[in-house]
Design an enzyme around this catalytic site. Structure first.
Site, PDB file in Angstrom:
ATOM      1  N   GLY A 787       0.809  -1.226   0.000  1.00 52.15           N
ATOM      2  CA  GLY A 787       0.000   0.000   0.000  1.00 52.15           C
ATOM      3  C   GLY A 787       0.834   1.263   0.000  1.00 52.15           C
ATOM      4  O   GLY A 787       0.323   2.341   0.330  1.00 52.15           O
ATOM      5  N   ASP A 801       5.809  11.417  -8.483  1.00 52.70           N
ATOM      6  CA  ASP A 801       5.276  11.602  -7.125  1.00 52.70           C
ATOM      7  C   ASP A 801       6.263  12.388  -6.262  1.00 52.70           C
ATOM      8  O   ASP A 801       5.874  13.281  -5.513  1.00 52.70           O
ATOM      9  CB  ASP A 801       4.988  10.224  -6.515  1.00 52.70           C
ATOM     10  CG  ASP A 801       4.337  10.358  -5.158  1.00 52.70           C
ATOM     11  OD1 ASP A 801       3.186  10.807  -5.092  1.00 52.70           O
ATOM     12  OD2 ASP A 801       5.008  10.042  -4.145  1.00 52.70           O
ATOM     13  N   LYS A 805       5.989  16.239  -4.620  1.00 50.10           N
ATOM     14  CA  LYS A 805       6.282  16.597  -3.219  1.00 50.10           C
ATOM     15  C   LYS A 805       7.308  17.732  -3.159  1.00 50.10           C
ATOM     16  O   LYS A 805       7.200  18.632  -2.318  1.00 50.10           O
ATOM     17  CB  LYS A 805       6.779  15.366  -2.467  1.00 50.10           C
ATOM     18  CG  LYS A 805       5.659  14.347  -2.262  1.00 50.10           C
ATOM     19  CD  LYS A 805       6.175  12.989  -1.830  1.00 50.10           C
ATOM     20  CE  LYS A 805       5.024  12.020  -1.599  1.00 50.10           C
ATOM     21  NZ  LYS A 805       5.441  10.645  -1.476  1.00 50.10           N
TER      22      LYS A 805
END
Ligand SMILES: NC(=O)C1=CN([C@@H]2O[C@H](COP(=O)(O)OP(=O)(O)OC[C@H]3O[C@@H](n4cnc5c(N)ncnc54)[C@H](O)[C@@H]3O)[C@@H](O)[C@H]2O)C=CC1
Ligand SMILES: N[C@@H](CC=O)C(=O)O
Ligand code: NA
Length: 945
Positions: A787, A801, A805
């Site tokens: 996960g 990703d 950030k």
């Protein structure tokens, strides 16, 4: 020691005195037979103190004097006399001790009276007396009351009063069916009596019923012939319902062996008509007649007819509307009852009409004035006149539910204890009146002219209209008042006629009518001494976008009254009620995207909601959950143990606009928050509108903050200019405090120089575990399974990703960068970038394992490890994302699992950066980060810390 002789039973004892003496458990000066009967029931232990009449506590049945419990062999009551002194109750021991003789006035002032010997008055309405079973139930309740003396006021069986009025109407309009209608009345009572009673009692009741019915038949015949019924004829006929129900109940109680008398209150209660369908009790005359009645009827359980009374000339009459409640209150005041209990079919008085406000609560106490105000403003509490008699003697009225005797009910008394002493507690309840019109009389000629108000209201009086509230502007240029809509036409016409000249001369500019209005009244005794009540009320109305037309608050400050459009009234009521009755930090929550993070958050909310409510007064209600296909909505909050099932069985097609509307239009709840747990750009594009609607936004979704710069800036500008909050801690480092740390540094004046670290839980996990014989694709599959990855793992492996950030932190640090400004080394092979799905990518990934193995082996050979890092270079205003090699002893090489490590180099942390490290991905930690944003919001909204 000698036994004092009993007082002269015929002496001039007022009922007040009588009641006080009784309440003190002193040998009661109860006249006649009752006194003599009690006198005979001496307690044996009284032999050495024969001047005592023992009394027992009505609850424990324990003698207060010698603490012996009830002894059957000495009858139902244990008493010895002690006169002329009185008794003082030692509350700690529950013992009575003699004191010096005191006057009745002094005795009346004694606070700690033994309650057991006082009258307990009950009133049972028509619904409670609806059938034979219900009458039996009433009998059982009366028998369970262990008070020494009980006086029970009853209404007619339900519908009987209407049936009786109907008889009169039929007879006077010469409708022959009055005869069959009278038969129905007879049948109803005969059936009930046959069910309830037997033997001699039944025979006695039926014979009385027969006699009454034949009298009524004769009287109705007379009315029929005359074609008219006088008010006293009508009152005489109608009052029979109470006569029969009182007799039936009295027989039902006698059945159990308890002595019981029934009282025809026409013999006792004397009232004078006072116009407009009202009567004024003659307390002195009634008191006298009641004393005489007691002489004739010694029983300690008395069933009295409600509603009916007599004029001073002994003509039967009624107490008009809500008459039985009034009877109970008058009788309660005559006997100085310990309490008057009004039995009905609701659990007590609600804080607002529960049909309009599902969150309405039962109030445990109300002051007389509050109950009065509530009744005035349309709440079905008690008729204000019911409160007047008991108020004089501080007798509490308790409203209780006969169908739910476990509910304690609402006590209406002098000055209820203040439950929590805060702002919210001072507004007790809300009531509304619909179908009103506002009349506005305006003009410069009104200012400083004495008599204008008198002329206006004199005119209103002349047309017989009822003014419900008045408000006058301090400049005296206008007076407005509310009247029932049905009376406004005649009021307006009369005012126009009365002020024709003033209007023509311009001294008055207008007499204006505003139709379709309602009144919302906030009621509470402590509003008078609590600043901020009206501010809170008006703030709630403003937030619900409700326009207030007129305001009124008298200087007693028992209520604040506002006039609004009728169509806004329920919304206003809900908004105001929720502001005062729900926790300030009640949050209506909408969850978008119940995927991995969303459902983990829902589970965490489920487990923690009760604790938050209990410990921090934070009331979280999930009002809706929407996925991309289906959604489930609730008006009060979804049961979080059931949400999954509901999303399958009770769901409707997902519709984000409808979902948001549902949340924003729910005025029960003062605060609303949408939690976006998707990774969807289109959902993120709505944040601006949501914030604009006053809905707070919380999200782990990085799309809004890393999307186009202009949109981001617009969003942040709006949010900063409003009091609506936007929190996104979980967008960087999941639950780790990255955003809040950065904010803390910036807001305290530190200068950020560089932020550098491992920002991807997925990539951290992959390179921490890509060792020995393990293949790259296996480790990626593990990260996905755990996960850590984005819904599509290519978002992690492509570096996007991490770049997002970096952008989020860069923008937070003041840099104006677009995502495209960040050079990124993608770890997704060129050939796999075009895969149609994440699954296809995962399937094809093993074919690149060899390439990855050799890159890792090269690094290992040099004593280094691979780490995927992001950098925000604030000095040079740029960001960077790349795969780097670090020596094995470098802090970045020491990580494990999905750890993130983020180093802040700042003016204050220059030599040694401030480092935050820990798991930076995964369902529990991410949902925990979102949850703590929700609690941060609650604390911004005022939750205790
Ligand atoms: N997994 C993690 O460790 C972390 C995740 N996040 C972020 O949390 C968010 C959720 O991630 P996951 O739960 O792992 O993803 P997921 O794919 O398991 O869940 C997303 C859910 O959103 C639903 N959804 C998608 N579009 C929607 C729409 N337009 N309307 C309503 N529902 C929609 C999907 O059907 C799915 O149920 C992502 O933005 C992710 O970047 C942030 C930090 C850490
Ligand atoms: N997929 C992300 C989850 C957190 O943002 C990661 O691996 O870090
Ligand atoms: Na975080």
């Amino acid at each position: 020691m000698t036994t004092p002789s009993p007082p002269n039973p015929t002496g001039p004892f007022s009922l007040a005195r009588l009641a006080v003496m009784r309440s003190l458990a002193v040998a009661s000066p109860h006249p006649g037979a009752a006194f003599a009967a009690r006198r005979r029931r001496l307690h044996p232990s009284a032999a050495d103190s024969a001047d005592w009449w023992l009394c027992r506590d009505s609850i424990s049945q324990r003698c207060w004097r010698c603490e012996k419990t009830r002894d059957r062999s000495f009858g139902s009551s244990l008493r010895v006399s002690h006169l002329p002194g009185t008794l003082h109750r030692d509350v700690s021991k529950n013992l009575l001790t003699p004191t010096a003789a005191v006057s009745v006035e002094e005795a009346e002032a004694t606070a700690d009276l033994p309650k057991g010997d006082m009258w307990s008055v009950h009133k049972f309405g028509g619904t409670c007396m609806g059938t034979s079973q219900r009458i039996q139930n009433v009998a059982d309740i009366v028998l369970r009351d262990l008070s020494e003396r009980k006086l029970v006021v009853v209404s007619a069986m339900s519908k009987v009063t209407d049936m009786m009025y109907n008889l009169v109407n039929k007879a006077q309009s010469r409708d022959d069916s009055y005869i069959t209608a009278l038969d129905e009345v007879f049948e109803k009572h005969m059936e009930a009596a046959k069910d309830l009673l037997a033997g001699e009692d039944l025979a006695r009741f039926l014979s009385q019923l027969h006699a009454d019915i034949s009298n009524l038949k004769a009287m109705l015949r007379a009315i029929y012939i005359a074609g008219h019924a006088t008010e006293s004829f009508s009152d005489f006929v109608v009052g029979h319902g109470e006569l029969w129900s009182a007799q039936m109940l009295s027989y039902a109680i006698k059945k159990s062996g308890t002595p019981c008398s029934w009282m025809d209150t026409r013999e006792v209660l004397v009232v004078n008509p006072s116009g407009s369908n009202q009567v004024d009790p003659d307390y002195l005359e009634s008191e006298k007649r009641l004393e005489q009645w007691f002489v004739r009827h010694p029983a300690e359980t008395i069933i009295a007819t409600g509603f009916i009374a007599s004029t001073p000339d002994n003509i039967p009459t009624t107490l008009k509307r809500d008459g039985s409640d009034f009877s109970a209150a008058i009788i309660g005041s005559l006997v100085k009852a310990r309490q008057v209990t009004i039995w009905t079919d609701v659990d007590g008085v609600f804080s607002a009409d529960p049909r309009k406000v599902s969150e309405a609560v039962i109030l445990s106490t109300l002051s007389y004035q509050e109950a009065w105000e509530m009744s005035y403003f349309g709440a079905n509490v008690l008729h204000p006149r019911t409160i007047i008699p008991v108020m004089k003697y501080n007798i509490p009225i308790v409203i209780r539910n006969i169908f739910n005797t476990s509910a304690p009910g609402t006590m209406i008394c002098q000055q209820p204890a203040n439950e929590n002493g805060d702002l919210d507690a001072c507004v007790k309840a809300f009531a509304t009146i619909d179908k009103l019109a506002l009349v506005n009389v305006e003009g410069t000629g009104m200012a400083g002219v004495p008599g204008t108000a008198s002329a206006i209201f004199g005119t209103v009086k002349d047309v017989g209209a009822n003014v419900i509230m008045i408000s006058q502007a301090s400049s005296e240029h206008s007076i407005c008042f509310a009247v029932p809509e049905k009376e406004v036409a005649s009021v307006s016409a009369a005012l126009h006629a009365r002020f024709r000249e003033a209007l023509a001369a311009g001294r008055l500019s207008k007499v204006e009518v505003i139709h379709n209005c309602s009144i919302l009244a906030a009621v509470g005794l402590r509003m008078a001494s609590t600043p901020g009540v009206s501010a809170t009320l008006f703030d709630a109305l403003a937030k619900a976008n409700i326009n207030v037309r007129a305001i009124s608050q008298g200087c007693s400050e028992y209520n604040i009254t506002v006039v609004l459009k009728q169509e806004d009234c329920v919304r206003a009521l809900r908004a105001a009620h929720s502001r005062f009755f729900l926790s300030k930090t009640t949050l209506a929550v909408g969850i978008v995207g119940p995927g991995l993070i969303g459902r983990t958050l829902l589970n965490q909310l489920k487990d923690q909601a009760a604790v938050l409510k209990e410990n921090l007064n934070i009331d979280l209600r999930v009002m809706g959950i929407t996925g991309s296909r289906t959604m489930v909505l609730s008006d009060i909050g979804i049961d979080l143990t059931q949400w999954k099932g509901k999303l399958q069985t009770e769901a409707e097609t997902a519709d984000l606009d409808k979902f948001v509307h549902h949340l924003s239009e729910n005025h029960f709840f003062p605060n609303r928050v949408l939690v976006d747990c998707t990774a969807d750009t289109s959902v993120a594009s709505h944040y601006y509108d949501w914030l604009k609607k006053g809905i707070h936004v919380i999200t782990p979704n990085k799309k809004a903050n890393s999307g186009p710069l202009d949109r981001y800036l617009k969003l942040r500008t709006l949010q900063r200019a409003s009091y609506t909050h936007y929190f996104y801690e979980a967008t960087v480092g999941a639950g780790l405090p990255i955003i809040s740390t950065l904010r803390g540094l910036l807001e305290t004046g530190d200068k950020i120089l560089r932020i550098e670290g491992i920002f991807s839980g997925t990539l951290s996990y992959i390179f921490n575990n890509f060792e020995g014989a393990r293949t790259f694709s296996d480790v990626v599959a593990e990260a996905k399974e755990a996960g850590y990855t984005e819904p599509d793992p290519r978002d992690d492996l492509s570096g996007t990703d991490v770049a997002r950030k970096v952008i989020i932190l860069a923008r937070e640090s003041g840099l104006r960068l677009e995502l495209s400004d960040i050079p990124v080394r993608s770890l997704v092979p060129e050939a796999l970038r075009s895969c149609a799905s994440a699954d296809e990518y995962m399937q094809k990934l093993p074919s690149f394992d060899q390439d990855w193995a050799s890159e890792r082996n090269d690094a290992e050979a040099a004593g280094e490890v691979l780490r995927y890092v992001g950098v925000v270079d604030v000095i040079n205003k740029k960001g960077q994302v790349e795969l780097r090699r670090y020596k094995r002893d470098h802090p970045f090489a020491q990580l494990s699992g999905s750890d993130n490590i983020i180093a802040f180099t700042t003016s204050r942390y220059k030599e040694q950066p401030l480092i935050v490290r820990g798991p930076g991905a995964g369902a529990e930690v991410t949902a925990g980060g979102v949850f703590s944003d929700i609690l941060r919001l609650a604390s911004y909204l005022g939750a205790p810390s």
